[in-house]
Design an enzyme around this catalytic site. Sequence first.
Site, mmCIF file in Angstrom:
data_model
loop_
_atom_site.group_PDB
_atom_site.id
_atom_site.type_symbol
_atom_site.label_atom_id
_atom_site.label_comp_id
_atom_site.label_asym_id
_atom_site.label_seq_id
_atom_site.Cartn_x
_atom_site.Cartn_y
_atom_site.Cartn_z
ATOM 1 N N GLY A 1 0.849 -1.189 0.000
ATOM 2 C CA GLY A 1 0.000 0.000 0.000
ATOM 3 C C GLY A 1 0.880 1.232 0.000
ATOM 4 N N GLN B 1 3.230 9.916 1.188
ATOM 5 C CA GLN B 1 4.511 9.195 1.187
ATOM 6 C C GLN B 1 5.377 9.520 -0.018
ATOM 7 O OE1 GLN B 1 2.542 5.203 2.109
ATOM 8 N NE2 GLN B 1 4.493 5.060 3.199
ATOM 9 N N CYS C 1 6.103 -0.131 7.450
ATOM 10 C CA CYS C 1 5.722 1.041 6.660
ATOM 11 C C CYS C 1 6.910 1.435 5.791
ATOM 12 C CB CYS C 1 5.356 2.191 7.584
ATOM 13 S SG CYS C 1 4.906 3.695 6.692
ATOM 14 N N LEU C 2 6.640 1.699 4.514
ATOM 15 C CA LEU C 2 7.726 2.109 3.609
ATOM 16 C C LEU C 2 8.406 3.388 4.093
ATOM 17 C CD1 LEU C 2 6.036 1.438 0.146
ATOM 18 C CD2 LEU C 2 7.815 0.065 1.257
ATOM 19 N N HIS D 1 -4.080 1.345 7.893
ATOM 20 C CA HIS D 1 -2.741 1.946 7.828
ATOM 21 C C HIS D 1 -2.705 3.101 6.817
ATOM 22 C CE1 HIS D 1 1.792 1.478 7.927
ATOM 23 N NE2 HIS D 1 1.632 2.201 6.839
ATOM 24 N N GLU D 2 -3.312 2.888 5.648
ATOM 25 C CA GLU D 2 -3.265 3.934 4.604
ATOM 26 C C GLU D 2 -4.148 5.130 4.978
ATOM 27 O OE1 GLU D 2 -0.877 3.663 2.661
ATOM 28 O OE2 GLU D 2 -0.529 1.548 3.064
ATOM 29 N N HIS E 1 -2.307 7.349 7.275
ATOM 30 C CA HIS E 1 -1.356 8.240 6.589
ATOM 31 C C HIS E 1 -2.039 9.547 6.165
ATOM 32 C CE1 HIS E 1 2.518 6.333 6.111
ATOM 33 N NE2 HIS E 1 1.982 5.201 5.706
HETATM 34 ZN ZN ZN Z 1 2.891 3.383 5.717
#
Ligand code: ZN
Length: 168
Positions: A53, A58, A95-96, A137-138, A141
């Site tokens: 995701g 991000q 998380c990226l 999670h998204e 963000h």
């Molecule tokens: Zn993330």
Amino acid sequence: MTYPHPAMAIYPIRTFGDPVLRQTAQPVTEFDADLEHLVEDMLESMYDAPGVGLAAPQIGISKRVFVYDIGEGPGAMINPEIVETSGTYEFDEGCLSVPGHFWPITRPEYARVAGFDVDGQAIELEGDELMGRMLQHEVDHLHGTLLIKRLERDLRIEFMREWRKAQL
Ligand code: ZN
């Protein structure tokens, strides 16, 4: 005459400490070619990373957009809102934007999210386990919330100590 296909771009992923990740993302108001292009770039960036995701902040774009692929094909959602959650589920979440870390985090197991597709049609997404986790999670963000905030206190303190040390 043919027009060239607009080149897709892979964006660098913003990481913890970048202020864009703490901002509340702005709602999308125009469902146009620019939005379609943004979604394509986000998918490309997500697959390159790779992740399941990716939210627009991000890649430095403070708009309410996320893309995903949990192994069942790509999707995108615009202006998402969580409308229902249930259960509890502990999952090793990463998380990226906080590369190299996975932490056990407890959240609701199931989530249902309402929003729009890239053409502006109302859609809903729902799921449990990985899908439910990705959705929550998204959407986090887009509220400027990183998974660090969801960590148990000891893990959060340990991460912050480690992170500050790495900044020196
Ligand atoms: Zn993330």
